[in-house]
Design an enzyme around this catalytic site. Structure first.
Site, PDB file in Angstrom:
ATOM      1  N   LEU A   1      37.144  38.185  45.579  1.00 52.97           N
ATOM      2  CA  LEU A   1      36.748  38.688  44.273  1.00 52.97           C
ATOM      3  C   LEU A   1      36.259  37.513  43.436  1.00 52.97           C
ATOM      4  CD1 LEU A   1      36.726  41.161  42.324  1.00 52.97           C
ATOM      5  CD2 LEU A   1      38.909  40.296  41.468  1.00 52.97           C
TER       6      LEU A   1
ATOM      7  N   TYR B   1      38.760  48.921  38.459  1.00 49.51           N
ATOM      8  CA  TYR B   1      39.573  48.552  37.301  1.00 49.51           C
ATOM      9  C   TYR B   1      39.255  47.143  36.833  1.00 49.51           C
ATOM     10  CZ  TYR B   1      42.600  45.391  40.001  1.00 49.51           C
ATOM     11  OH  TYR B   1      43.082  44.348  40.754  1.00 49.51           O
TER      12      TYR B   1
END
Length: 286
Positions: A203, A33
């Site tokens: 991330l 996503y």
């Protein structure tokens, strides 16, 4: 504004049932996503978000069935048809729908869903005065660089922060401070900005990349991408978070201990101002 969704290129009402029971995102979290902010009716930093989306798809071996240009068009259609000016667009791609077995199904088509929601600006009080955070163990899987749907550990950590009266929980793995549950984490010591390197353990945030590759250079700030421990964090003169929804958020308390006597530091202030100016320039805000 209209609350709109999109599935495989088709605009839908948010109340319409569009995902089948055997979608692998629903059953396995088998998908990826992205979330993109909308300012003044324009997507901010859409290209790096979509670049990372394609990287995540490759990492978990989901074929890309939409081009970059098509995904841009879908974002623009949601903005136009919803009439939104300030908000966020959530995009999700799963491996698709198939009978539930663990191995990849054959001849399955990935499923794209998107939704657009209104969201106001980051609360000025938090931007001005900073937030409190707690440190928690990092119990996630080892591919945190993939923006996958598997967010249970992040959800539990964010809830732990909420129950502690804090804005965010920042995670610690094997003694090293990694990142927040939905943000990247930075500290300042002796005028140098430190953040965990972009390995598989964090991330690589889009806002983080903008900060490192553009804002810090423009402001002539020094950044080290190097692991550091909890004691280093608690001796820092400044700390802050970065993220698409968080923007640049000052941290003034860590595990109940004040950072810089609870006063937001000058480097954080410079980065906040530069990031806001960049949004204004890119999205045509006054």
């Amino acid at each position: 504004m209209r609350e709109l969704g999109l599935i495989n290129g088709r605009l839908v009402d948010m109340n319409e049932n569009v995902v089948t029971m055997e979608d692998r995102g629903h059953q396995f979290g088998d998908g990826v996503y992205e979330v993109t902010k909308v300012y003044n009716g324009k997507c901010f930093a859409l290209r790096p978000h979509l670049d990372r989306l394609y990287q995540s798809l490759r990492a978990i071996r989901i074929p890309a069935t939409y081009t970059f240009e098509e995904l841009v068009q879908f974002h623009e259609a949601l903005i136009k048809e919803s009439g939104i000016t300030e908000g966020s667009i959530y995009l999700q791609i799963t491996r698709g729908a198939a009978p539930r077995v663990h191995p990849f199904p054959e001849q399955v088509v990935p499923c794209l869903t998107m939704s657009i929601r209104p969201s106001g600006p980051v609360k000025q009080e938090l931007r001005d005065n900073g937030v409190k955070i707690i440190l928690i163990p990092d119990e996630r899987w080892l591919r945190c660089d993939i923006k996958s749907l598997n967010l249970l550990s992040n959800v539990l950590g964010k809830q732990q922060a909420k129950e502690a009266g804090c804005y965010e929980a920042v995670m610690v793995r094997d003694g090293s401070v990694t990142e927040g549950t939905s943000s990247n984490f930075f500290v300042v010591k002796d005028g140098v900005i430190w953040t965990h390197p972009a390995t598989n353990l964090i991330l690589k945030g889009v806002t983080r990349t903008i900060l490192l590759e553009r804002l810090a250079k423009e402001l002539d700030l020094t950044i080290l991408e190097k692991a550091f421990d909890v004691s280093f964090v608690k001796g820092a003169s400044e700390a802050f978070l970065s993220g698409t929804s968080t923007e640049i958020m000052p941290v003034i308390s860590i595990d109940g201990k004040l950072v810089n006597d609870g006063v937001v530091g000058p480097i954080t202030r410079k980065l906040q101002a530069a990031y806001t100016q960049l949004i204004d320039e890119e999205c045509g805000r006054n």
